[in-house]
Design a protein around this motif. Structure first.
Motif, short mmCIF file in Angstrom:
data_model
loop_
_atom_site.label_atom_id
_atom_site.label_comp_id
_atom_site.label_asym_id
_atom_site.label_seq_id
_atom_site.Cartn_x
_atom_site.Cartn_y
_atom_site.Cartn_z
N MET A 164 7.02 2.42 6.69
CA MET A 164 6.32 1.25 6.19
C MET A 164 6.95 0.85 4.85
SD MET A 164 2.26 0.45 5.74
CE MET A 164 1.98 1.36 4.22
N THR A 165 7.42 -0.38 4.77
CA THR A 165 8.09 -0.84 3.55
C THR A 165 7.16 -1.66 2.67
OG1 THR A 165 8.94 -2.78 4.72
CG2 THR A 165 10.37 -0.84 4.63
N GLU A 166 6.12 -2.21 3.26
CA GLU A 166 5.12 -2.97 2.51
C GLU A 166 3.79 -2.81 3.23
OE1 GLU A 166 5.91 -7.12 1.56
OE2 GLU A 166 8.04 -6.76 1.95
N GLY A 167 2.72 -2.97 2.48
CA GLY A 167 1.41 -3.02 3.11
C GLY A 167 0.47 -1.93 2.67
N ASP A 168 -0.70 -1.95 3.30
CA ASP A 168 -1.77 -1.04 2.92
C ASP A 168 -2.43 -0.38 4.13
OD1 ASP A 168 -3.05 -3.26 3.96
OD2 ASP A 168 -4.51 -3.43 2.35
#
Length: 70
Positions: free
Chosen positions: A31-35
């Motif tokens: 995962m490179t971005e996000g929550d």
């Protein structure tokens, strides 16, 4: 999980889980971005692992199709 047509590099997918979103690199499956919660991340990675070849082919060709669920 979904692609957006003619999306920018690096190759990636968007994954939704409730109100959370994650962007995952197709090659590293990280995962490179996000929550996204950790459990959801693991499920996405498991699904990506099973479909990585098809995902990369779809990214390159932009010929999108539905893939089987986990």
């Amino acid at each position: 999980m979904f692609f957006k047509p003619k999306e920018h590099e690096p190759s990636h997918i968007h994954a939704l889980y409730g109100e959370h979103i994650g962007i995952f690199d197709l090659r590293t499956m990280e995962m490179t971005e996000g929550d996204l919660p950790k459990k959801a991340q693991e499920l996405v990675k498991e699904w990506m692992s099973s479909n990585q070849k098809e995902l990369l082919e779809m990214w390159d060709s932009q010929n999108l199709r539905k893939l089987p669920p986990l």
